[in-house]
Design a protein around this motif. Sequence first.
Motif, short mmCIF file in Angstrom:
data_model
loop_
_atom_site.label_atom_id
_atom_site.label_comp_id
_atom_site.label_asym_id
_atom_site.label_seq_id
_atom_site.Cartn_x
_atom_site.Cartn_y
_atom_site.Cartn_z
N TYR A 127 -8.13 -6.25 10.29
CA TYR A 127 -9.05 -5.12 10.46
C TYR A 127 -8.26 -3.81 10.58
CZ TYR A 127 -11.84 -1.79 13.15
OH TYR A 127 -12.45 -0.65 13.61
N PHE A 128 -7.18 -3.81 11.36
CA PHE A 128 -6.37 -2.60 11.51
C PHE A 128 -5.63 -2.26 10.22
CE2 PHE A 128 -7.14 -3.23 16.02
CZ PHE A 128 -7.30 -1.93 16.44
N ILE A 129 -5.23 -3.28 9.46
CA ILE A 129 -4.62 -3.02 8.15
C ILE A 129 -5.65 -2.37 7.24
CG2 ILE A 129 -3.78 -4.13 6.06
CD1 ILE A 129 -1.64 -3.94 8.15
N MET A 130 -6.89 -2.89 7.28
CA MET A 130 -7.96 -2.30 6.47
C MET A 130 -8.20 -0.84 6.88
SD MET A 130 -11.93 -3.54 6.09
CE MET A 130 -11.51 -5.02 5.17
N LYS A 131 -8.16 -0.59 8.17
CA LYS A 131 -8.34 0.77 8.68
C LYS A 131 -7.25 1.68 8.15
CE LYS A 131 -9.68 2.92 13.06
NZ LYS A 131 -9.87 2.67 14.52
N ASN A 132 -6.03 1.15 8.10
CA ASN A 132 -4.91 1.93 7.56
C ASN A 132 -5.06 2.12 6.06
OD1 ASN A 132 -1.99 2.98 8.06
ND2 ASN A 132 -1.84 1.69 6.26
N ASP A 133 -5.50 1.07 5.35
CA ASP A 133 -5.72 1.18 3.90
C ASP A 133 -6.67 2.33 3.59
OD1 ASP A 133 -4.12 -0.97 3.35
OD2 ASP A 133 -5.76 -2.39 3.07
N ILE A 134 -7.77 2.37 4.32
CA ILE A 134 -8.77 3.40 4.08
C ILE A 134 -8.19 4.78 4.36
CG2 ILE A 134 -10.96 4.35 4.97
CD1 ILE A 134 -11.89 1.41 5.24
N LYS A 144 -8.60 1.63 -11.04
CA LYS A 144 -7.84 0.53 -11.64
C LYS A 144 -6.93 -0.10 -10.59
CE LYS A 144 -7.79 2.30 -16.38
NZ LYS A 144 -6.94 2.92 -17.45
N VAL A 145 -6.27 0.73 -9.79
CA VAL A 145 -5.38 0.21 -8.75
C VAL A 145 -6.17 -0.59 -7.71
CG1 VAL A 145 -3.82 0.84 -6.87
CG2 VAL A 145 -3.70 2.06 -9.05
N LEU A 146 -7.39 -0.12 -7.40
CA LEU A 146 -8.21 -0.75 -6.36
C LEU A 146 -9.07 -1.90 -6.88
CD1 LEU A 146 -9.42 2.45 -4.47
CD2 LEU A 146 -7.49 0.96 -3.91
N PRO A 155 7.56 2.61 3.47
CA PRO A 155 7.76 1.38 2.70
C PRO A 155 7.10 0.16 3.34
CG PRO A 155 9.80 2.61 2.86
CD PRO A 155 8.82 3.28 3.77
N PHE A 156 7.14 0.06 4.66
CA PHE A 156 6.58 -1.10 5.35
C PHE A 156 5.09 -1.27 5.06
CE2 PHE A 156 4.20 -2.61 9.07
CZ PHE A 156 4.74 -3.88 9.22
N ILE A 157 4.38 -0.16 4.94
CA ILE A 157 2.93 -0.21 4.76
C ILE A 157 2.57 -1.01 3.52
CG2 ILE A 157 0.85 1.16 4.42
CD1 ILE A 157 2.02 1.49 7.17
N ASN A 158 3.30 -0.81 2.44
CA ASN A 158 2.96 -1.46 1.17
C ASN A 158 3.14 -2.97 1.24
OD1 ASN A 158 1.92 -0.53 -1.41
ND2 ASN A 158 3.73 -1.50 -2.31
N GLU A 159 3.95 -3.43 2.19
CA GLU A 159 4.19 -4.87 2.33
C GLU A 159 3.08 -5.57 3.11
OE1 GLU A 159 7.90 -5.09 4.30
OE2 GLU A 159 9.01 -3.99 2.76
N GLN A 160 2.22 -4.81 3.76
CA GLN A 160 1.23 -5.39 4.66
C GLN A 160 -0.20 -5.27 4.16
OE1 GLN A 160 2.33 -6.98 7.49
NE2 GLN A 160 4.33 -6.57 6.59
N THR A 161 -0.40 -4.97 2.91
CA THR A 161 -1.74 -4.71 2.41
C THR A 161 -1.95 -5.29 1.03
OG1 THR A 161 -3.26 -2.95 1.75
CG2 THR A 161 -0.92 -2.47 1.60
N ASP A 162 -3.22 -5.55 0.70
CA ASP A 162 -3.55 -6.02 -0.64
C ASP A 162 -3.64 -4.86 -1.63
OD1 ASP A 162 -3.72 -8.64 0.16
OD2 ASP A 162 -5.84 -8.49 0.70
#
Length: 337
Positions: free
Chosen positions: A84-91, A139-141, A115-122
């Motif tokens: 959920y917190f990763i999703m919050k960060n994604d948004i 396209k990316v999403l 850099p760390f952020i990109n490793e923790q998200t879809d």
Amino acid sequence: MAKSRALYGKRLKKQDYDSLVNCKNINELVTYLKTRTAYAETFETANSEMSAFQVEELLKVDTLKVFQKISKYEISTGEHFYKYFIMKNDISEILKFLHYLIVGRAEEYLKILPPFINEQTDVDLISLSSAQNFDDVLKVLKGTPYDDALKPFRATYKQPETYIEMETALNKILWDAEYSIVERYKGKQKKEITELLTYETDMENIVRIYRLKRLASADKDTIKEYLNPHFTHFTHRDVEKMLEKSTAREMLQQAADSYYKKYFASTQFLTLEDFTQRIIYQKLHKEIRYSTDPVAVMICYFFLKQNEVDNVIHIAEGIRGKIPAETIESVLIGTDN
């Protein structure tokens, strides 16, 4: 529960905040965080040339790493809250990129992406940073829930009023995800978790109503589209009465005649956002000490940790802007506990 409380015990204390707000520059602030606080490991390789923005990004990375670590202790549902917190960060990152794209500076987004952020998200944020237009963003999403949420704005995304519509469309995904997590619980535990999340939901909705009335003169039906429908102490009648008020001030007077009456005894505050965040902080600071439910304590820690990070970010921004220490202190929350 023990791990959450132990980590909270390592929070910044009043002496730390007093020292941080009196730092003369960002280098002094980084040095203090590196040598005198629990952020030592995060800032271990930080150099003297760091900007306030780079400090902010390191703090965000630290927050996600801590959330990941503590979620492992609550095997059954901790991972869901971490996601959920990763999703919050994604948004947050998607909206940040859309802002850059709208103002014609999309290429600058990559410079501020940890850099760390990109490793923790879809979501491939590196690819997102290369998007040249809205179709590239979609396209990316593709394959994520964010794709469908943003598609309706393909033709209007550059219009000023559209940004808040995109923000709300993405937040609805987050709100529904939060609700689905809570539905996993039963009985007293569900009630306690719901109570915590209700405070945040209600305070955020108050701010949304206030902003839309004050800044956009939005009508009742329009404002309803921007409100989080999950978890609330406001009755349907409370909301209707707030929405019927013609001014933001009248709306706040109405909000004071509700479950949160004791908090509205004084309407003297720096900003409404500051006021509502203090209400949330008071609730969570109390519950992290007295709650007997591990998940509830974990949730409290997650939000209190974020509050601390926000405090340090405010300090860094204040130092960068050469704002007096007493002015910086006035916007910090929970610094004397």
